[in-house]
Design a protein around this motif. Structure first.
Motif, mmCIF file in Angstrom:
data_model
loop_
_atom_site.group_PDB
_atom_site.id
_atom_site.type_symbol
_atom_site.label_atom_id
_atom_site.label_comp_id
_atom_site.label_asym_id
_atom_site.label_seq_id
_atom_site.Cartn_x
_atom_site.Cartn_y
_atom_site.Cartn_z
ATOM 1 N N ARG A 230 -2.447 2.897 -9.933
ATOM 2 C CA ARG A 230 -3.579 2.923 -8.987
ATOM 3 C C ARG A 230 -3.188 3.550 -7.655
ATOM 4 N N ALA A 231 -1.917 3.430 -7.299
ATOM 5 C CA ALA A 231 -1.437 4.053 -6.061
ATOM 6 C C ALA A 231 0.075 4.152 -6.150
ATOM 7 N N ALA A 232 0.651 5.152 -5.498
ATOM 8 C CA ALA A 232 2.109 5.307 -5.472
ATOM 9 C C ALA A 232 2.477 5.971 -4.157
ATOM 10 N N GLY A 233 3.600 5.530 -3.599
ATOM 11 C CA GLY A 233 4.049 6.128 -2.343
ATOM 12 C C GLY A 233 4.758 5.086 -1.503
ATOM 13 N N GLU A 234 4.864 5.358 -0.215
ATOM 14 C CA GLU A 234 5.519 4.401 0.676
ATOM 15 C C GLU A 234 4.693 3.116 0.726
ATOM 16 N N PRO A 235 5.360 1.960 0.948
ATOM 17 C CA PRO A 235 4.631 0.685 0.936
ATOM 18 C C PRO A 235 3.375 0.704 1.794
ATOM 19 N N ARG A 236 3.450 1.323 2.970
ATOM 20 C CA ARG A 236 2.301 1.343 3.875
ATOM 21 C C ARG A 236 1.114 2.101 3.260
ATOM 22 N N GLU A 237 1.406 3.112 2.472
ATOM 23 C CA GLU A 237 0.322 3.882 1.846
ATOM 24 C C GLU A 237 -0.305 3.108 0.690
ATOM 25 N N VAL A 238 0.535 2.336 -0.003
ATOM 26 C CA VAL A 238 0.073 1.681 -1.232
ATOM 27 C C VAL A 238 -0.617 0.346 -0.941
ATOM 28 N N LEU A 239 -0.047 -0.407 0.013
ATOM 29 C CA LEU A 239 -0.558 -1.755 0.259
ATOM 30 C C LEU A 239 -1.686 -1.712 1.285
ATOM 31 N N GLN A 240 -2.840 -1.322 0.839
ATOM 32 C CA GLN A 240 -4.017 -1.300 1.699
ATOM 33 C C GLN A 240 -5.067 -2.217 1.084
ATOM 34 N N SER A 241 -5.821 -2.884 1.958
ATOM 35 C CA SER A 241 -6.769 -3.910 1.486
ATOM 36 C C SER A 241 -7.666 -3.418 0.363
ATOM 37 N N GLY A 242 -8.227 -2.216 0.535
ATOM 38 C CA GLY A 242 -9.172 -1.710 -0.462
ATOM 39 C C GLY A 242 -8.502 -1.501 -1.807
ATOM 40 N N THR A 243 -7.301 -0.913 -1.779
ATOM 41 C CA THR A 243 -6.561 -0.650 -3.017
ATOM 42 C C THR A 243 -6.183 -1.973 -3.683
ATOM 43 N N LEU A 244 -5.757 -2.941 -2.862
ATOM 44 C CA LEU A 244 -5.348 -4.236 -3.414
ATOM 45 C C LEU A 244 -6.552 -4.988 -3.978
ATOM 46 N N ALA A 245 -7.694 -4.874 -3.300
ATOM 47 C CA ALA A 245 -8.911 -5.547 -3.800
ATOM 48 C C ALA A 245 -9.255 -4.997 -5.175
ATOM 49 N N ASP A 246 -9.113 -3.700 -5.312
ATOM 50 C CA ASP A 246 -9.433 -3.047 -6.578
ATOM 51 C C ASP A 246 -8.451 -3.469 -7.676
#
Ligand code: ATP
Length: 422
Positions: A230-246
């Protein structure tokens, strides 16, 4: 192995590379086109909800499961072209469940890590013994060396399997939940060790459930859900509320970890989103806490006027809120006041928290509804348009507000002055 570490075009060859891996088990698609790259010396974290496919990905990376399609390369070489002994000279892994049921001692268990370096029936020599001692030392299990593994606690066994993997002296480490049974001290020590090994040149891919530990210790994260990246990259790029909600179907608040340049993920109770626009007036920690709560609750939040560098301004920037700032110690200019007043006028409510300052009087006065966060520096305002809340009850106070104003504007101005004067 391509020992030069460089491809023909001079680009470094990743130590571990999976491309478009798909796996079905028992007729069910488990992984779909999963790709990941771990450069030499990197720690890559696999994160994602239960059943996302992290363990299955690790099985493919260590060649104990052949994918239906896609490829894995270790130091540039296709893993399916390597013998199992060659694979275990390059890749060591620790399993998720540390079921060491045989009554071997800790030393004997760690010695098993040397098997890929020995010929059939060849006996271990002093180099092997040194590798075993060093591995036990680094994983902090040397003091248990002569105890049967079955007598150890779950966390101690987990460190024994890590020692066994270290004794294997491979360039790649695959770790499945290396900290799941560990207390916080050993969890941190284990990940510090993994980070130190990476600095020494090893490459690690670790499935980690704790997003905050993953954020702190991994160079890159790969977020899996339903067998997909669903996401890959530096932790700051990956761990975002919207991505985590999804991915997790959970509400989270993402801020910064104190003392570390890494995001901090706080899971929030699963409640209905607060569909309100709120303008926050105030400074300092209390205003920062108030606006974080409101963002977490789902409100659309703006902030100001606030001095740049203030905790509330920083938090607003972290959380991507609209913020009206002025330079520190510069005073509030007319233009900034006007912009904040418009935001306040357009909001369902103004929340006042922390030190509001005289310069923001007209901003508060423009509000349809005011929620005053009770606390140091904020007077307990009482008026029909003002609700008093604490940071803890702020969400419900804002959720309970009407969205249509009921008070005529003239009344509001009078009450505002009363509120300011107390
Ligand atoms: N042999 C199998 N046959 C059928 N389904 C399987 C098999 N092995 C795993 N699965 C399923 O594949 C999915 C992914 O499992 P996997 O263990 O890779 O997830 P995970 O992300 O490691 O989960 P967790 O965080 O719970 O350890 C799960 O739904 C699991 O039930």
């Amino acid at each position: 192995m391509s020992r030069s570490g460089q491809g023909h075009d001079g680009e470094p060859i990743p130590m571990l590379e999976a491309a478009d891996i798909s796996v079905s088990l028992g007729g069910t698609r488990i992984l779909s086109d999963v790709s990941l790259t771990a450069e030499c010396g990197a720690v890559v974290g696999l994160v994602g909800p239960n059943g996302a496919g992290k363990t299955t990905t690790l099985r493919v990376l260590r060649a104990t499961l052949s994918p239906d399609s896609g490829s894995v390369r270790v130091a540039g070489d296709p893993i399916d072209g390597l013998s199992s002994k060659q694979v275990s000279q390059r890749v060591a892994s620790t399993p998720q469940a540390t079921t060491l049921s045989f009554d071997f001692t800790v030393r004997q268990t760690v010695e098993m890590g040397r098997t890929p370096h020995l010929g059939r029936f060849e006996r271990a020599d002093s180099d092997d013994a040194d590798a075993v001692d060093a591995a036990m030392e680094r994983a902090d299990v040397a003091r248990f060396a002569d105890r049967p593994v079955t007598s150890l606690s779950g966390g101690e066994r987990q460190r024994v399997v890590l020692a066994r993997a270290l004794a294997q002296e491979t360039p790649v480490l695959l770790l499945d939940e290396p900290t799941s049974n560990l207390d916080i001290n050993h969890a941190v020590n284990t990940l510090e060790l993994v980070a130190a090994l990476a600095r020494e040149g090893k490459t690690a891919v670790a499935a980690i459930h704790d997003l905050n530990l993953a954020a702190r210790y991994c160079d890159e994260l790969v977020l899996l859900a339903d067998g997909e990246v669903r996401a890959a990259g530096e932790p700051r790029e990956v761990l975002q509320s919207g991505t985590l909600a999804d991915a997790f179907d959970a509400e989270t608040l993402v801020t910064g970890q104190p003392g570390a340049d890494a995001p901090l993920v706080t899971p929030l109770p699963d409640r209905e989103s607060v569909d309100r626009t709120v303008h926050v007036v105030g400074t300092g920690g209390q205003a920062a806490a108030a606006l974080a709560r409101l963002v977490a609750a789902g409100a659309t939040v703006s902030v100001g006027v606030v001095p740049a560098g203030d905790a509330a301004a920083e938090r607003a920037r972290d959380l991507d809120c609209q913020v009206v700032t002025v330079p520190p110690f510069a005073g509030v200019d007319g233009d900034s006041r006007q912009r904040a007043t418009e935001l306040a006028r357009g909001a369902d409510a103004v929340v006042v928290a922390g030190d509001v300052g005289d310069a923001n009087e007209s901003v508060v006065a423009a509000a349809e509804r005011v929620v005053a966060v009770d606390g140091e520096g904020v007077p307990a305002i009482e008026s029909p348009r003002t609700t008093v809340a604490t940071v803890e009850t702020l969400r419900d106070a804002v959720a309970g507000l009407p969205t249509d104003g009921e008070l005529p504007r003239e009344d509001r101005r009078v009450e505002s002055r009363e509120g300011q004067n107390r």
